[in-house]
Design a protein around this motif. Structure first.
Motif, short mmCIF file in Angstrom:
data_model
loop_
_atom_site.label_atom_id
_atom_site.label_comp_id
_atom_site.label_asym_id
_atom_site.label_seq_id
_atom_site.Cartn_x
_atom_site.Cartn_y
_atom_site.Cartn_z
N HIS A 49 0.80 -1.22 0.00
CA HIS A 49 0.00 0.00 0.00
C HIS A 49 0.84 1.28 0.00
N GLY A 50 2.15 1.15 0.18
CA GLY A 50 3.02 2.31 0.05
C GLY A 50 3.07 3.22 1.24
N THR A 51 2.55 2.79 2.36
CA THR A 51 2.56 3.60 3.58
C THR A 51 2.45 2.67 4.77
N ALA A 52 2.69 3.17 5.95
CA ALA A 52 2.60 2.35 7.15
C ALA A 52 1.14 2.12 7.53
N CYS A 53 0.87 0.95 8.10
CA CYS A 53 -0.47 0.69 8.62
C CYS A 53 -0.65 1.43 9.94
N GLU A 54 -1.90 1.58 10.35
CA GLU A 54 -2.20 2.21 11.63
C GLU A 54 -2.26 1.20 12.77
N GLY A 55 -2.29 -0.07 12.44
CA GLY A 55 -2.34 -1.11 13.46
C GLY A 55 -2.57 -2.46 12.82
N VAL A 56 -2.43 -3.50 13.63
CA VAL A 56 -2.69 -4.87 13.20
C VAL A 56 -3.64 -5.49 14.20
N TRP A 57 -4.70 -6.09 13.71
CA TRP A 57 -5.70 -6.75 14.53
C TRP A 57 -5.78 -8.22 14.15
N ALA A 58 -6.14 -9.08 15.10
CA ALA A 58 -6.13 -10.51 14.85
C ALA A 58 -7.36 -11.17 15.46
N ALA A 59 -7.79 -12.26 14.82
CA ALA A 59 -8.90 -13.07 15.33
C ALA A 59 -8.59 -14.53 15.05
N VAL B 278 -3.97 -28.87 20.26
CA VAL B 278 -4.51 -27.53 20.51
C VAL B 278 -4.88 -27.41 21.99
N ALA B 279 -4.97 -26.19 22.44
CA ALA B 279 -5.53 -25.87 23.75
C ALA B 279 -6.32 -24.59 23.59
N PRO B 280 -7.36 -24.38 24.40
CA PRO B 280 -8.18 -23.18 24.26
C PRO B 280 -7.36 -21.90 24.36
N GLY B 281 -7.54 -21.02 23.37
CA GLY B 281 -6.78 -19.77 23.31
C GLY B 281 -7.66 -18.55 23.46
N ALA B 282 -7.06 -17.40 23.24
CA ALA B 282 -7.74 -16.11 23.41
C ALA B 282 -8.51 -15.73 22.17
N GLY B 283 -9.52 -14.90 22.34
CA GLY B 283 -10.30 -14.39 21.23
C GLY B 283 -9.64 -13.20 20.54
N ALA B 284 -10.39 -12.51 19.72
CA ALA B 284 -9.86 -11.43 18.89
C ALA B 284 -9.27 -10.31 19.74
N ARG B 285 -8.21 -9.69 19.19
CA ARG B 285 -7.57 -8.60 19.90
C ARG B 285 -6.67 -7.81 18.94
N ARG B 286 -6.30 -6.61 19.37
CA ARG B 286 -5.30 -5.85 18.66
C ARG B 286 -3.93 -6.40 19.03
N VAL B 287 -3.07 -6.59 18.02
CA VAL B 287 -1.76 -7.18 18.28
C VAL B 287 -0.61 -6.22 17.96
N ALA B 288 -0.90 -5.07 17.35
CA ALA B 288 0.15 -4.08 17.09
C ALA B 288 -0.50 -2.73 16.81
N VAL C 276 -14.13 -11.36 11.58
CA VAL C 276 -14.00 -10.73 12.89
C VAL C 276 -12.74 -9.87 12.95
N ALA C 277 -11.63 -10.35 12.37
CA ALA C 277 -10.42 -9.53 12.35
C ALA C 277 -10.63 -8.24 11.56
N LEU D 2 -4.25 -17.70 14.02
CA LEU D 2 -4.85 -16.38 13.87
C LEU D 2 -4.94 -15.95 12.42
N THR D 3 -5.91 -15.10 12.15
CA THR D 3 -5.93 -14.28 10.94
C THR D 3 -5.60 -12.86 11.36
N ARG D 4 -4.60 -12.26 10.72
CA ARG D 4 -4.17 -10.91 11.05
C ARG D 4 -4.57 -9.95 9.93
#
Length: 387
Positions: free
Chosen positions: A14-24, A377-387, A133-134, A50-52
């Motif tokens: 995209h030619g520029t920095a992202c504003e953040g990274v979110w994951a689900a 597998v073991a139960p993990g966390a739900g969606a969150r901001r990761v960066a 969701v991400a 995860l999907t980021r």
């Protein structure tokens, strides 16, 4: 894949920095299949996979989408032109979320997105819900919408129902958005009431395995919709809002009533599965509350038999995975997800997990099937901001 990589690729594309990274995350449904489309009970947990989505807001009404799974092209659309059917393939899912947010009155004016996913596609582990969701969480963050997680999940579900055209229930999106680390989520899909139930397999000397049969799983080909429609027809014939409203104790009477209605008798097997499956969810919740995770195993296997024989959504590879696992000493196993391929979940003693995995892979080889992908597998966390 990593959060840093997602941000770097975003800049390159995209030619520029992202504003953040979110994951689900994707999800495994421990028990409760096809109950969510009948206002019933389910018990999923989040995967570590995860999907980021790396994202940046735009003010020009344009949506620009890029995926690591399709690196050669950026899909671009005007927000005003987004209507159901306007996008196809993987791009329909994030585009659908953007459309659903705008339809709900949220002022999202555009975005650049880059998507990376570790959730196996077509494996019955809700890769589509993780993407939706991400994306919803990223847009919520970019525009400060302040959406509660259940509302965010409902909008993601609307994207899949109305924009993509898959009549899924709410479970997958709610699980991706709301699961908690170290817990399974007991969810009432009618009112979205939720209860987190602790589950730490290792603490009990147990292991949860996922067997990805690598048989393509598709819910958009009509078979899923036909079963949902059959359940709705059965509910109308029984005079209830949804099959969730048929008490387990009244199941024999309900089956007898259906058998006496011209043209409705064949719906009995759908009713039998849904009503009994709701009971299995409640039984599993009670066992986990009592700290008796081992006793969950037979309920998983019973749920698979019901999906195979009554609901008819299994396949030879899933049946083989369950039979080989339980034959090698697993405490229980069942297909997870909508079926017609995808994955099975297996509960085994920690000491037996290696032998169970070996038995499953050996059975597939002997049958001439493509080698499955088996992982713990073991139960993990739900969606969150990761960066």
């Amino acid at each position: 894949m990593s959060t840093g990589r997602a941000a770097r690729v975003f800049r390159a594309v995209h030619g520029t920095a992202c504003e953040g990274v979110w994951a689900a995350p994707g999800r495994v449904n421990l028990i409760g299949e096809y109950t969510d489309v009948n206002d019933g009970f389910v018990m999923p947990f989040a995967l570590p996979h995860l999907t980021r989505v790396a994202a940046r807001a735009r003010t020009d009404g344009r949506l620009r989408l890029h995926s690591a799974a399709a690196p050669g092209a950026v899909v671009e659309a005007a927000a005003a032109e987004l209507v159901p059917g306007a996008a196809a393939g993987w791009a329909a899912y994030p585009a659908g979320v953007f459309w659903a947010l705008r339809e709900a009155g949220h002022a999202v004016t555009g975005a650049d997105l880059h998507i990376e996913s570790e959730v196996p596609a077509g494996a019955g582990l809700s890769s589509s819900a993780a993407l939706e969701v991400a994306t919803a969480l990223a847009l919520d963050g970019l525009y400060g919408l302040g959406l509660a997680r259940p509302e965010l999940a409902r909008l993601a579900q609307r994207a899949e129902n109305a924009f993509v055209g898959v009549p899924c229930g709410a479970m997958d999106q709610i699980a991706s958005a709301c699961c908690a680390d170290g817990h399974v989520l007991r969810l009432d899909t009618r009112d979205l009431s939720r209860r987190q139930i602790p589950l730490d397999p290792a603490a009990h000397g147990l292991r949860l395995l996922v067997v990805d049969t690598r048989v393509g799983h598709q819910v958009g080909d009509g078979a899923y919709a036909r079963r949902r429609a059959g359940c709705e027809s059965a509910a109308r014939a029984l005079g209830v809002r949804a099959l969730r409203d048929v008490p387990y104790a009244q199941l024999p009477a309900a089956l007898e009533e259906l058998a006496g209605i011209p043209g409705a008798g064949e719906l009995g097997v759908l009713v039998r599965h849904v009503v009994a499956e709701n009971r299995r969810v409640e039984d599993v919740a009670a066992l986990l509350d009592a700290g008796d995770a081992r006793a969950v195993g037979p309920l998983l296997t019973a749920g698979h038999a019901s999906l195979r024989d009554d609901f008819a959504v299994s396949c030879p590879e899933l049946d083989l995975a369950v039979a080989a696992a339980t034959g090698a000493g697993a405490l229980g196993a069942r297909m997870t997800g909508a079926g017609f391929g995808g994955s099975a979940v297996v509960l085994a003693e920690e000491a037996a997990a290696g032998a169970v995995e070996k038995a499953v892979t050996g059975a597939f080889a002997a049958a001439g099937h493509r080698a499955p992908h088996v992982f713990a597998v073991a139960p993990g966390a739900g969606a969150r901001r990761v960066a």
